[in-house]
Design an enzyme around this catalytic site. Structure first.
Site, PDB file in Angstrom:
ATOM      1  N   ASP A  16      -2.342 -10.822 -26.260  1.00  0.00           N
ATOM      2  CA  ASP A  16      -1.258  -9.864 -26.023  1.00  0.00           C
ATOM      3  C   ASP A  16      -1.013  -9.020 -27.275  1.00  0.00           C
ATOM      4  O   ASP A  16      -1.183  -9.514 -28.389  1.00  0.00           O
ATOM      5  CB  ASP A  16       0.016 -10.641 -25.633  1.00  0.00           C
ATOM      6  CG  ASP A  16       1.021  -9.766 -24.917  1.00  0.00           C
ATOM      7  OD1 ASP A  16       0.725  -8.580 -24.650  1.00  0.00           O
ATOM      8  OD2 ASP A  16       2.124 -10.263 -24.626  1.00  0.00           O
ATOM      9  N   HIS A  33      -7.262  -1.969 -27.096  1.00  0.00           N
ATOM     10  CA  HIS A  33      -8.141  -2.834 -26.295  1.00  0.00           C
ATOM     11  C   HIS A  33      -9.536  -2.920 -26.940  1.00  0.00           C
ATOM     12  O   HIS A  33     -10.142  -3.987 -26.971  1.00  0.00           O
ATOM     13  CB  HIS A  33      -8.255  -2.309 -24.862  1.00  0.00           C
ATOM     14  CG  HIS A  33      -6.934  -2.295 -24.132  1.00  0.00           C
ATOM     15  ND1 HIS A  33      -6.065  -3.350 -24.161  1.00  0.00           N
ATOM     16  CD2 HIS A  33      -6.342  -1.355 -23.342  1.00  0.00           C
ATOM     17  CE1 HIS A  33      -4.983  -3.070 -23.441  1.00  0.00           C
ATOM     18  NE2 HIS A  33      -5.121  -1.858 -22.931  1.00  0.00           N
ATOM     19  N   LEU A 127     -20.939 -23.760 -25.958  1.00  0.00           N
ATOM     20  CA  LEU A 127     -19.560 -23.330 -25.697  1.00  0.00           C
ATOM     21  C   LEU A 127     -19.537 -22.690 -24.309  1.00  0.00           C
ATOM     22  O   LEU A 127     -20.454 -21.958 -23.944  1.00  0.00           O
ATOM     23  CB  LEU A 127     -19.110 -22.274 -26.727  1.00  0.00           C
ATOM     24  CG  LEU A 127     -17.789 -21.562 -26.419  1.00  0.00           C
ATOM     25  CD1 LEU A 127     -16.604 -22.469 -26.738  1.00  0.00           C
ATOM     26  CD2 LEU A 127     -17.652 -20.261 -27.216  1.00  0.00           C
TER      27      LEU A 127
HETATM   28  C1  FPP Z   1      -2.721  -7.314 -23.705  1.00  0.00           C
HETATM   29  O1  FPP Z   1      -2.246  -6.292 -24.527  1.00  0.00           O
HETATM   30  C2  FPP Z   1      -4.149  -7.186 -23.466  1.00  0.00           C
HETATM   31  C3  FPP Z   1      -4.733  -6.966 -22.241  1.00  0.00           C
HETATM   32  C4  FPP Z   1      -3.974  -6.830 -20.998  1.00  0.00           C
HETATM   33  C5  FPP Z   1      -6.179  -6.792 -22.095  1.00  0.00           C
HETATM   34  C6  FPP Z   1      -7.054  -7.729 -22.852  1.00  0.00           C
HETATM   35  C7  FPP Z   1      -8.389  -7.134 -22.890  1.00  0.00           C
HETATM   36  C8  FPP Z   1      -9.210  -7.065 -23.959  1.00  0.00           C
HETATM   37  C9  FPP Z   1      -8.937  -7.662 -25.282  1.00  0.00           C
HETATM   38  C10 FPP Z   1     -10.448  -6.288 -23.856  1.00  0.00           C
HETATM   39  C11 FPP Z   1     -11.641  -6.836 -23.189  1.00  0.00           C
HETATM   40  C12 FPP Z   1     -11.802  -8.282 -23.045  1.00  0.00           C
HETATM   41  C13 FPP Z   1     -12.980  -8.933 -22.982  1.00  0.00           C
HETATM   42  C14 FPP Z   1     -12.965 -10.338 -22.547  1.00  0.00           C
HETATM   43  C15 FPP Z   1     -14.272  -8.331 -23.342  1.00  0.00           C
HETATM   44  P1  FPP Z   1      -1.193  -5.270 -23.928  1.00  0.00           P
HETATM   45  O2  FPP Z   1      -1.923  -4.076 -23.453  1.00  0.00           O
HETATM   46  O3  FPP Z   1      -0.355  -5.962 -22.904  1.00  0.00           O
HETATM   47  O4  FPP Z   1      -0.369  -4.948 -25.212  1.00  0.00           O
HETATM   48  P2  FPP Z   1       1.186  -4.589 -25.308  1.00  0.00           P
HETATM   49  O5  FPP Z   1       1.948  -5.765 -24.777  1.00  0.00           O
HETATM   50  O6  FPP Z   1       1.373  -4.399 -26.778  1.00  0.00           O
HETATM   51  O7  FPP Z   1       1.392  -3.352 -24.505  1.00  0.00           O
END
Ligand code: FPP
Length: 240
Positions: A16, A33, A127
C-alpha cells in the site's frame, strides 16, 4: 548475513502507498506502481535469501476494479509486462509463480500469459511467489462455500463426512488450497486493516504494520519485519 531465529514459512504483504509515494515525489500515480514493482523484486530476492518458502502479495483487490479505468488498465498492463520480464528470473532462481483470484475478470491475453508462466515454473521449489489478483477474502469464502455445496449435492455422504472428520477440510475449497496459511502479514503505508484480504487464512497470522510506503519497502524493511516476527510468541489461543 543476519541470523534470524524463527523464519516465517509464509510471508504475505498488503502493498500500500504507491499513490502517496508518487504524490510525494511530484509524479503521477502510475509512477508509484512502477516503482512498486522494484519493491516486489527486492522482497522476492530477500525472501529467497532469508529462506522464506512462500511470499504472497495483494496486488489487486476485487474492490480495485472500481478505480478509474485508466489506472486499472495501467496496473493490468504493468502486471503483464512485469510477469513476462521476470519469467527468466523465476526460472533461474527456482521460483514457482502462482496467481490466485477471480481470474474470469482478467483479460484473455493476461490470463494466457499467467497460465504460461505458472506452467513453466510449476516444478520450482525454492520459493513460491503468489500474486493475488482480483482477489478478496469474502469472494474466496463465497466461492469455496459454493464449491463445497456443489460437492455435497453431487456426493452427499463423502463431502459431509470428510468435513466432519477434518476440521480444516474447508481449506481445500479456498483458492489457497495447498498453500500454508500466512504466518506473517505485513501492511505498508501506515494503514492498519486487512481490507478484505485472506479473511479465513489470516485467523492466526501475526500482523506487522509499518509507515513505510510500498515503493520504499526493500530488503532492509523486509528484514526488519522478519526480525520482529521472530520475537513473537505464537500461542494459537492456548497457554504455554
Ligand atoms: C497500493 O497502492 C498498490 C496497489 C493497489 C497495486 C500494487 C501493484 C504493484 C506494486 C504493481 C505490480 C505488481 C506486481 C505483482 C508485478 P495505492 O495505489 O493504493 O496507494 P495509495 O493508497 O497511496 O493511493
Amino acid at each position: 548475513m543476519e541470523n534470524i531465529e524463527k523464519v516465517p514459512v509464509h510471508v504475505s504483504i498488503i502493498m500500500d502507498g504507491n499513490g502517496r509515494w508518487a504524490g510525494e515525489h511530484g509524479m503521477e500515480r502510475a509512477a508509484g506502481h512502477i516503482e512498486g514493482v522494484e519493491s516486489v523484486r527486492a522482497c522476492t530476492e530477500a525472501a529467497v535469501k532469508y529462506g522464506v518458502k512462500y511470499l504472497s502479495l495483494y496486488a489487486f483487490s476485487e474492490e480495485n476494479w472500481g478505480r478509474p479505468r485508466e489506472e486499472v488498465e495501467a496496473l493490468m498492463a504493468l502486471m503483464f509486462k512485469s510477469m513476462l520480464a521476470e519469467l527468466r528470473n523465476f526460472l533461474d532462481n527456482g521460483i514457482r509463480f502462482i496467481v490466485l483470484g477471480h481470474r474470469e475478470r482478467l483479460g484473455d491475453e493476461l490470463n494466457r500469459a499467467i497460465d504460461d508462466c505458472m506452467e513453466k515454473t510449476r516444478d520450482n521449489g525454492r520459493l513460491t511467489l503468489v500474486i493475488f489478483l482480483s482477489y478478496s477474502g469474502k469472494w474466496d469464502i463465497m466461492q469455496a462455500a459454493r464449491r463445497y455445496a456443489m460437492e455435497i449435492l453431487e456426493h452427499p455422504d463423502e463431502a459431509g463426512v470428510r468435513l466432519e472428520m477434518d476440521p480444516d477440510g474447508f481449506d481445500r475449497y479456498l483458492v489457497t488450497a495447498g498453500i500454508p496459511d500466512p504466518d506473517l502479514i505485513i501492511r505498508t503505508s501506515g494503514e492498519m486493516r486487512l481490507s478484505n484480504y485472506m479473511l479465513w487464512q489470516a485467523a492466526y497470522s501475526e500482523l506487522y504494520f509499518t509507515d513505510i510506503l510500498w515503493p520504499d519497502f526493500r530488503e532492509k524493511e523486509f528484514l526488519s519485519a522478519l526480525l520482529d516476527y521472530s520475537k513473537r510468541d505464537r500461542r494459537y489461543g492456548k497457554v504455554k
